[in-house]
Design a protein around this motif. Structure first.
Motif, PDB file in Angstrom:
ATOM      1  N   MET A 221       0.751  -1.268  -0.077  1.00 37.55           N
ATOM      2  CA  MET A 221       0.085  -0.056   0.045  1.00 37.55           C
ATOM      3  C   MET A 221       0.924   1.432  -0.019  1.00 37.55           C
ATOM      4  O   MET A 221       1.655   1.424   0.716  1.00 37.55           O
ATOM      5  N   SER A 222       0.687   2.124  -0.983  1.00 36.79           N
ATOM      6  CA  SER A 222       1.382   3.554  -0.980  1.00 36.79           C
ATOM      7  C   SER A 222       0.872   4.552  -0.205  1.00 36.79           C
ATOM      8  O   SER A 222      -0.511   4.527   0.040  1.00 36.79           O
ATOM      9  N   THR A 223       1.618   5.260   0.401  1.00 38.53           N
ATOM     10  CA  THR A 223       1.140   6.410   1.218  1.00 38.53           C
ATOM     11  C   THR A 223       0.886   7.785   0.291  1.00 38.53           C
ATOM     12  O   THR A 223       1.976   7.712  -0.563  1.00 38.53           O
ATOM     13  N   ALA A 224       0.147   8.654   0.407  1.00 36.04           N
ATOM     14  CA  ALA A 224       0.095   9.594  -0.395  1.00 36.04           C
ATOM     15  C   ALA A 224       1.296  10.654   0.095  1.00 36.04           C
ATOM     16  O   ALA A 224       1.804  10.625   1.373  1.00 36.04           O
ATOM     17  N   PRO A 225       1.748  11.237  -1.055  1.00 36.77           N
ATOM     18  CA  PRO A 225       3.104  12.242  -0.901  1.00 36.77           C
ATOM     19  C   PRO A 225       2.523  13.391   0.126  1.00 36.77           C
ATOM     20  O   PRO A 225       1.417  13.751   0.030  1.00 36.77           O
ATOM     21  N   GLU A 226       3.662  13.859   0.652  1.00 33.25           N
ATOM     22  CA  GLU A 226       3.388  14.747   1.574  1.00 33.25           C
ATOM     23  C   GLU A 226       3.114  16.234   0.836  1.00 33.25           C
ATOM     24  O   GLU A 226       3.727  16.533  -0.261  1.00 33.25           O
ATOM     25  N   PRO A 227       1.970  16.760   1.230  1.00 29.40           N
ATOM     26  CA  PRO A 227       1.714  17.902   0.314  1.00 29.40           C
ATOM     27  C   PRO A 227       2.735  19.199   0.682  1.00 29.40           C
ATOM     28  O   PRO A 227       3.418  19.236   1.708  1.00 29.40           O
ATOM     29  N   ILE A 228       2.691  19.934  -0.495  1.00 32.17           N
ATOM     30  CA  ILE A 228       3.786  21.169  -0.301  1.00 32.17           C
ATOM     31  C   ILE A 228       2.568  22.345   0.201  1.00 32.17           C
ATOM     32  O   ILE A 228       1.680  22.602  -0.253  1.00 32.17           O
ATOM     33  N   ARG A 229       3.076  23.027   1.147  1.00 28.74           N
ATOM     34  CA  ARG A 229       2.314  23.883   2.051  1.00 28.74           C
ATOM     35  C   ARG A 229       3.238  25.417   1.499  1.00 28.74           C
ATOM     36  O   ARG A 229       4.291  25.523   1.905  1.00 28.74           O
ATOM     37  N   ILE A 230       2.300  26.175   1.242  1.00 30.15           N
ATOM     38  CA  ILE A 230       2.700  27.639   0.902  1.00 30.15           C
ATOM     39  C   ILE A 230       2.047  28.342   2.104  1.00 30.15           C
ATOM     40  O   ILE A 230       0.865  28.465   1.951  1.00 30.15           O
ATOM     41  N   THR A 231       2.832  29.094   2.877  1.00 27.83           N
ATOM     42  CA  THR A 231       2.179  29.912   3.892  1.00 27.83           C
ATOM     43  C   THR A 231       3.107  30.975   4.362  1.00 27.83           C
ATOM     44  O   THR A 231       4.267  31.288   3.725  1.00 27.83           O
ATOM     45  N   ARG A 232       2.347  31.857   5.066  1.00 25.65           N
ATOM     46  CA  ARG A 232       2.955  33.151   5.427  1.00 25.65           C
ATOM     47  C   ARG A 232       3.553  32.806   6.994  1.00 25.65           C
ATOM     48  O   ARG A 232       2.675  32.680   7.818  1.00 25.65           O
ATOM     49  N   GLY A 233       4.999  32.822   7.021  1.00 28.23           N
ATOM     50  CA  GLY A 233       5.622  32.484   8.257  1.00 28.23           C
ATOM     51  C   GLY A 233       5.439  33.713   9.443  1.00 28.23           C
ATOM     52  O   GLY A 233       4.807  34.684   9.194  1.00 28.23           O
ATOM     53  N   ARG A 234       5.625  33.405  10.616  1.00 30.14           N
ATOM     54  CA  ARG A 234       5.419  34.429  11.682  1.00 30.14           C
ATOM     55  C   ARG A 234       6.118  35.527  11.607  1.00 30.14           C
ATOM     56  O   ARG A 234       5.667  36.869  11.971  1.00 30.14           O
ATOM     57  N   GLY A 235       7.169  35.566  10.820  1.00 35.59           N
ATOM     58  CA  GLY A 235       7.803  36.926  10.305  1.00 35.59           C
ATOM     59  C   GLY A 235       7.441  37.764   9.161  1.00 35.59           C
ATOM     60  O   GLY A 235       7.865  38.970   8.863  1.00 35.59           O
ATOM     61  N   GLY A 236       6.385  37.062   8.707  1.00 38.49           N
ATOM     62  CA  GLY A 236       5.849  37.896   7.513  1.00 38.49           C
ATOM     63  C   GLY A 236       6.174  37.157   6.283  1.00 38.49           C
ATOM     64  O   GLY A 236       5.664  37.481   5.184  1.00 38.49           O
ATOM     65  N   GLN A 237       7.233  36.488   6.249  1.00 40.91           N
ATOM     66  CA  GLN A 237       7.749  36.150   5.025  1.00 40.91           C
ATOM     67  C   GLN A 237       6.912  34.871   4.228  1.00 40.91           C
ATOM     68  O   GLN A 237       6.159  34.161   5.105  1.00 40.91           O
ATOM     69  N   VAL A 238       6.956  34.577   3.011  1.00 40.64           N
ATOM     70  CA  VAL A 238       5.996  33.708   2.498  1.00 40.64           C
ATOM     71  C   VAL A 238       6.952  32.595   2.163  1.00 40.64           C
ATOM     72  O   VAL A 238       8.090  32.530   1.422  1.00 40.64           O
TER      73      VAL A 238
ATOM     74  N   TRP B 233      -0.049  31.978  -7.739  1.00 41.22           N
ATOM     75  CA  TRP B 233       0.480  31.304  -8.959  1.00 41.22           C
ATOM     76  C   TRP B 233       1.080  30.270  -9.057  1.00 41.22           C
ATOM     77  O   TRP B 233       0.979  29.285  -9.626  1.00 41.22           O
ATOM     78  N   ALA B 234       2.166  30.170  -8.059  1.00 36.93           N
ATOM     79  CA  ALA B 234       2.880  28.872  -7.691  1.00 36.93           C
ATOM     80  C   ALA B 234       2.035  27.736  -7.296  1.00 36.93           C
ATOM     81  O   ALA B 234       2.115  26.529  -7.700  1.00 36.93           O
ATOM     82  N   ALA B 235       0.837  28.103  -6.531  1.00 37.81           N
ATOM     83  CA  ALA B 235       0.101  26.855  -5.991  1.00 37.81           C
ATOM     84  C   ALA B 235      -0.839  26.414  -7.171  1.00 37.81           C
ATOM     85  O   ALA B 235      -0.872  25.343  -7.386  1.00 37.81           O
ATOM     86  N   GLN B 236      -1.068  27.244  -8.217  1.00 34.65           N
ATOM     87  CA  GLN B 236      -1.899  27.019  -9.225  1.00 34.65           C
ATOM     88  C   GLN B 236      -1.064  25.967 -10.299  1.00 34.65           C
ATOM     89  O   GLN B 236      -1.550  25.053 -10.867  1.00 34.65           O
ATOM     90  N   MET B 237       0.195  26.542 -10.465  1.00 32.88           N
ATOM     91  CA  MET B 237       1.173  25.741 -11.278  1.00 32.88           C
ATOM     92  C   MET B 237       1.467  24.480 -10.665  1.00 32.88           C
ATOM     93  O   MET B 237       1.466  23.181 -11.444  1.00 32.88           O
ATOM     94  N   LEU B 238       1.587  24.179  -9.329  1.00 28.40           N
ATOM     95  CA  LEU B 238       1.994  23.027  -8.702  1.00 28.40           C
ATOM     96  C   LEU B 238       0.706  22.233  -9.094  1.00 28.40           C
ATOM     97  O   LEU B 238       0.752  20.858  -9.048  1.00 28.40           O
ATOM     98  N   ALA B 239      -0.433  22.670  -8.695  1.00 36.04           N
ATOM     99  CA  ALA B 239      -1.573  21.843  -8.740  1.00 36.04           C
ATOM    100  C   ALA B 239      -1.980  21.131 -10.229  1.00 36.04           C
ATOM    101  O   ALA B 239      -2.360  20.310 -10.431  1.00 36.04           O
ATOM    102  N   THR B 240      -1.711  22.245 -11.312  1.00 38.65           N
ATOM    103  CA  THR B 240      -1.761  21.528 -12.529  1.00 38.65           C
ATOM    104  C   THR B 240      -0.875  20.683 -12.806  1.00 38.65           C
ATOM    105  O   THR B 240      -1.451  19.649 -13.560  1.00 38.65           O
ATOM    106  N   ALA B 241       0.356  20.519 -12.171  1.00 42.51           N
ATOM    107  CA  ALA B 241       1.283  19.528 -12.391  1.00 42.51           C
ATOM    108  C   ALA B 241       0.933  18.334 -11.438  1.00 42.51           C
ATOM    109  O   ALA B 241       1.756  17.291 -11.382  1.00 42.51           O
TER     110      ALA B 241
END
Length: 108
Positions: free
Chosen positions: A1-18, A65-73
């Motif tokens: 049984m294969s496990t689902a790959p870890e999702p790529i998370r794009i977030t804003r960090g505590r310091g405000g950085q993406v 935009w990055a999330a959209q490109m990644l999801a398309t791929a």
């Protein structure tokens, strides 16, 4: 049984950085790089982030935009709710060009 790959998370960090967390392979990195993300070495691996001080609207746009490109791929992507891009306001009706309805007749 294969496990689902870890999702790529794009977030804003505590310091405000993406920033990006999760497993990023070479294709995912190419797409993130195209969207403007940078990769910096750290003691625990790599830190993938957008450049600092580009403005929240620009950062939100690039992250979406990055999330959209990644999801398309077909990557599993989680985009933080704080990164939703601001959509431009839509006019109530489309602008119409101004035209003159007068017809001037010239005599020869």
């Amino acid at each position: 049984m294969s496990t689902a790959p870890e999702p790529i998370r794009i977030t804003r960090g505590r310091g405000g950085q993406v920033e990006v967390e999760g497993t990023v392979d070479s294709l995912a990195w190419q797409l993130l790089s195209r969207a403007g993300f940078l990769s910096e070495p750290t003691l625990n691996g790599r830190w993938i982030r957008l450049p600092f001080d580009m403005g929240e609207d620009w950062e939100n746009d690039r992250a979406a935009w990055a999330a959209q490109m990644l999801a398309t791929a077909r990557f599993t992507v989680q985009l933080g709710p704080e990164l939703t891009p601001v959509l431009p306001a839509r006019p109530s009706r489309p602008p119409c060009p101004l035209r003159s309805h007068r017809h001037e007749h010239q005599r020869r």
